[in-house]
Write a protein that holds these residues in place. Structure first.
Motif, short mmCIF file in Angstrom:
data_model
loop_
_atom_site.label_atom_id
_atom_site.label_comp_id
_atom_site.label_asym_id
_atom_site.label_seq_id
_atom_site.Cartn_x
_atom_site.Cartn_y
_atom_site.Cartn_z
N MET A 1 96.23 64.97 34.34
CA MET A 1 96.24 64.37 33.02
C MET A 1 97.69 64.04 32.65
O MET A 1 98.57 64.87 32.77
CB MET A 1 95.63 65.37 32.02
N THR A 2 97.89 62.83 32.20
CA THR A 2 99.23 62.41 31.84
C THR A 2 99.60 62.94 30.45
O THR A 2 98.73 63.37 29.69
CB THR A 2 99.35 60.87 31.82
N LYS A 3 100.88 62.87 30.15
CA LYS A 3 101.36 63.31 28.85
C LYS A 3 100.72 62.48 27.73
O LYS A 3 100.34 63.01 26.68
CB LYS A 3 102.88 63.20 28.81
N MET A 4 100.58 61.19 27.95
CA MET A 4 99.95 60.30 26.95
C MET A 4 98.49 60.67 26.73
O MET A 4 98.02 60.69 25.59
CB MET A 4 100.07 58.84 27.40
N GLU A 5 97.76 60.96 27.80
CA GLU A 5 96.36 61.36 27.68
C GLU A 5 96.23 62.68 26.93
O GLU A 5 95.33 62.86 26.10
CB GLU A 5 95.71 61.46 29.06
N LEU A 6 97.12 63.60 27.23
CA LEU A 6 97.12 64.89 26.56
C LEU A 6 97.37 64.72 25.06
O LEU A 6 96.67 65.29 24.23
CB LEU A 6 98.17 65.81 27.19
N ARG A 7 98.37 63.91 24.72
CA ARG A 7 98.66 63.64 23.31
C ARG A 7 97.46 63.00 22.61
O ARG A 7 97.11 63.36 21.49
CB ARG A 7 99.86 62.70 23.18
N ALA A 8 96.84 62.03 23.25
CA ALA A 8 95.69 61.35 22.66
C ALA A 8 94.56 62.34 22.40
O ALA A 8 93.93 62.31 21.34
CB ALA A 8 95.22 60.21 23.57
N GLY A 9 94.32 63.23 23.34
CA GLY A 9 93.28 64.24 23.18
C GLY A 9 93.59 65.20 22.04
O GLY A 9 92.71 65.57 21.26
N ILE A 10 94.84 65.58 21.93
CA ILE A 10 95.25 66.49 20.85
C ILE A 10 95.06 65.81 19.50
O ILE A 10 94.52 66.40 18.56
CB ILE A 10 96.70 66.95 21.05
N PHE A 11 95.51 64.56 19.37
CA PHE A 11 95.36 63.85 18.10
C PHE A 11 93.89 63.64 17.75
O PHE A 11 93.50 63.70 16.58
CB PHE A 11 96.12 62.53 18.12
N GLU A 12 93.07 63.40 18.75
CA GLU A 12 91.64 63.23 18.50
C GLU A 12 91.05 64.52 17.93
O GLU A 12 90.29 64.50 16.96
CB GLU A 12 90.94 62.84 19.81
N LYS A 13 91.44 65.66 18.51
CA LYS A 13 90.94 66.95 18.02
C LYS A 13 91.49 67.26 16.63
O LYS A 13 90.79 67.81 15.79
CB LYS A 13 91.31 68.05 19.01
N LEU A 14 92.74 66.89 16.38
CA LEU A 14 93.33 67.11 15.07
C LEU A 14 92.59 66.34 13.99
O LEU A 14 92.36 66.85 12.89
CB LEU A 14 94.80 66.70 15.06
N ASN A 15 92.22 65.12 14.28
CA ASN A 15 91.50 64.31 13.31
C ASN A 15 90.19 64.95 12.88
O ASN A 15 89.77 64.82 11.73
CB ASN A 15 91.25 62.90 13.85
N LEU A 16 89.55 65.67 13.79
CA LEU A 16 88.29 66.34 13.46
C LEU A 16 88.52 67.51 12.51
O LEU A 16 87.64 67.88 11.74
CB LEU A 16 87.60 66.82 14.73
N LEU A 17 89.71 68.11 12.55
CA LEU A 17 90.01 69.28 11.73
C LEU A 17 90.56 68.93 10.34
O LEU A 17 90.58 69.78 9.45
CB LEU A 17 91.03 70.17 12.45
N LEU A 18 91.00 67.71 10.15
CA LEU A 18 91.73 67.36 8.93
C LEU A 18 90.90 67.41 7.65
O LEU A 18 91.46 67.49 6.56
CB LEU A 18 92.37 65.98 9.09
#
Length: 90
Positions: A1-18
Motif C-alpha cells: 500500500m502506498t503512502k497516498m493510498e494509506l492517507r486516502a483510507g485514513i481520510f475516508e475513515k475520518l469522514n465517517l467519524l466526524l
C-alpha cells in the motif's frame, strides 16, 4: 500500500467519524496521546502511558463507581458469563 493510498483510507475513515461527538472525543484523545508519544520518541524518551492527572481522574471515577454500586463482584461477573455463554463453561 502506498503512502497516498494509506492517507486516502485514513481520510475516508475520518469522514465517517466526524458526525459522532463521542467518536470525535475519542479520536481527539487518541491523537493527543499519539502526538505526545511521537514527540517523546523524537527526543529518545519513552512517554508515560498516562499523566498523573489522568491516573487520578481514573481512580476518582473508579471509587465513585464502587461507592454508587455500579460495579460487580467477580462471582456476579462469572455467573453472567455462564448464563450468556454456557458453551464456554463446559
Amino acid at each position: 500500500m502506498t503512502k497516498m493510498e494509506l492517507r486516502a483510507g485514513i481520510f475516508e475513515k475520518l469522514n465517517l467519524l466526524l458526525d459522532d461527538e463521542e467518536s470525535l472525543q475519542q479520536l481527539d484523545n487518541f491523537l493527543y496521546k499519539l502526538k505526545k508519544k511521537s514527540i517523546h520518541a523524537q527526543k529518545g524518551n519513552i512517554p508515560p502511558l498516562y499523566t498523573m492527572e489522568e491516573l487520578n481522574a481514573r481512580i476518582d471515577r473508579s471509587e465513585m463507581e464502587i461507592d454508587t454500586g455500579k460495579t460487580l463482584t467477580n462471582e456476579n461477573v462469572f455467573k453472567e458469563m455462564e448464563n450468556k455463554y454456557p458453551w464456554l463453561c463446559k
